[in-house]
Design an enzyme around this catalytic site. Structure first.
Site, PDB file in Angstrom:
ATOM      1  N   LYS A  13       0.820  -1.217   0.000  1.00 39.63           N
ATOM      2  CA  LYS A  13       0.000   0.000   0.000  1.00 39.63           C
ATOM      3  C   LYS A  13       0.861   1.277   0.000  1.00 39.63           C
ATOM      4  CE  LYS A  13      -2.718   0.175   3.504  1.00 39.63           C
ATOM      5  NZ  LYS A  13      -2.515   1.460   4.200  1.00 39.63           N
ATOM      6  N   ARG A  88      -9.304   4.125   8.952  1.00 36.59           N
ATOM      7  CA  ARG A  88      -9.001   2.719   9.217  1.00 36.59           C
ATOM      8  C   ARG A  88     -10.148   2.003   9.920  1.00 36.59           C
ATOM      9  NH1 ARG A  88      -4.446   0.872  11.099  1.00 36.59           N
ATOM     10  NH2 ARG A  88      -3.159   2.619  10.496  1.00 36.59           N
ATOM     11  N   ARG A 127      10.477 -11.985   5.116  1.00 42.55           N
ATOM     12  CA  ARG A 127      11.449 -10.883   5.149  1.00 42.55           C
ATOM     13  C   ARG A 127      12.597 -11.191   6.098  1.00 42.55           C
ATOM     14  NH1 ARG A 127       7.534  -6.075   6.519  1.00 42.55           N
ATOM     15  NH2 ARG A 127       6.478  -5.894   4.510  1.00 42.55           N
ATOM     16  N   ARG A 161      12.329  -9.809  11.979  1.00 48.99           N
ATOM     17  CA  ARG A 161      11.813  -8.949  13.049  1.00 48.99           C
ATOM     18  C   ARG A 161      10.608  -9.611  13.712  1.00 48.99           C
ATOM     19  NH1 ARG A 161      11.134  -3.360   9.908  1.00 48.99           N
ATOM     20  NH2 ARG A 161       9.605  -4.727   8.962  1.00 48.99           N
ATOM     21  N   ARG A 172      -2.292  -9.174  12.831  1.00 52.20           N
ATOM     22  CA  ARG A 172      -2.529  -7.895  12.132  1.00 52.20           C
ATOM     23  C   ARG A 172      -3.621  -8.051  11.080  1.00 52.20           C
ATOM     24  NH1 ARG A 172       3.262  -6.518  10.130  1.00 52.20           N
ATOM     25  NH2 ARG A 172       2.292  -4.781   9.039  1.00 52.20           N
TER      26      ARG A 172
END
Ligand SMILES: [Zn+2]
Length: 220
Positions: A13, A88, A127, A161, A172
Site C-alpha cells: 500500500k 481505518r 522478510r 523482526r 494484524r
C-alpha cells in the site's frame, strides 16, 4: 482527485500510494507521516497524540481526524489527495465524509488492494533484515541472500523482526478484517470501490490502479 487507498498489511500500500500520488500530482497523506510531522513540529495535536502513545495507548480517532483535516486544508491538497492508512475504521470513514461535506467536497474513488491471505503471510514472514543496516532487506523466496542468513551487502547477520513473524502477521490481518475491511462495504454503498488485484510487479499494480481511476472518471 480525492482517493482513499485500502489494503491489508503486505499489500504494498505505501509503495503504491507514493507512486500513484506522484503520477496524479496530488499529495500522499499517510497517518504515519501525519503523526511524525505533528509530533516533530510539536503541534497541539502532536503533543496530544504523543501523550497517548507514550502511555502505550492508541491515539483516539478524534485526534487522527483533526490531523487529517489540517493536512487536507493545506494548499497542495487543493486539487485532491491520496489517503493511506486513514480512514481505518467505519467511524473514521463517517467522520471523513462529514468533514468533506463541510467543505462541499467528496471522495472520487476508493481503491482496494487485494492480496490472498497466504500471500500476505508469505511476503511478510519471509522478510529478513540485516542486523547492521535495516535498509539491507532480503526475502527467503523473492530476494534470497546468496548465502543463507548472511547479508549480501555487508556480511551482517540476517534476522526476522518480531513484527514480521507469522503469528504477528496473522494477528494484524485479523485486526484488518474486523476493523478496516468494513469500510470497504461502507464505501461500496456509495459506489466508490474498485478492487485492484495486488499481485504481480509493482509496476503492474500501479498501471492497474491508474487504469481503474481513468475508467472511473469516464463514468465507465
Ligand atoms: Zn547488511
Amino acid at each position: 482527485m480525492r482517493i482513499v487507498l485500502v489494503g491489508p498489511p503486505g499489500a504494498g500500500k505505501g509503495t503504491q500510494a507514493t507512486r500513484l500520488a506522484e503520477k496524479l500530482r496530488i499529495p500522499h497523506i499517510s497517518t504515519g507521516d501525519l503523526f511524525r510531522a505533528n509530533i516533530s513540529q510539536q503541534t497541539e495535536l502532536g503533543k496530544l497524540a504523543k501523550s497517548y502513545m507514550d502511555a502505550g495507548n492508541l491515539v483516539p480517532d478524534e485526534v487522527t481526524i483533526a490531523m487529517a483535516k489540517d493536512r487536507m486544508q493545506q494548499p497542495d491538497a487543493e486539487n485532491g489527495f491520496l489517503l493511506d492508512g486513514f480512514p481505518r475504521n467505519v467511524s473514521q470513514a463517517e467522520a471523513l465524509d462529514e468533514l468533506l461535506q463541510g467543505e462541499s467536497m467528496k471522495l472520487d474513488a476508493v481503491l482496494d488492494l487485494e492480496v490472498p491471505e497466504d500471500e500476505v503471510v508469505k511476503r511478510i514472514a519471509g522478510r529478513r533484515i540485516c542486523r547492521n543496516d535495516s535498509s539491507h532487506v532480503f526475502h527467503v523466496t523473492y530476494k534470497p541472500a546468496a548465502k543463507e542468513g548472511v547479508c549480501d551487502v555487508c556480511g551482517g547477520e540476517l534476522y526476522q523482526r518480531d513484527d514480521d513473524s507469522e503469528d504477528t502477521v496473522r494477528k494484524r490481518l485479523e485486526v484488518y478484517h474486523t476493523q478496516t475491511e468494513p469500510i470497504i462495504d461502507y464505501y461500496k454503498t456509495q459506489g466508490l470501490v474498485t478492487t485492484i488485484p495486488a499481485l504481480g510487479s509493482v509496476d503492474e499494480v500501479t498501471t492497474r490502479a491508474l487504469e481503474a481511476l481513468k475508467g472511473g472518471s469516464d463514468g465507465a
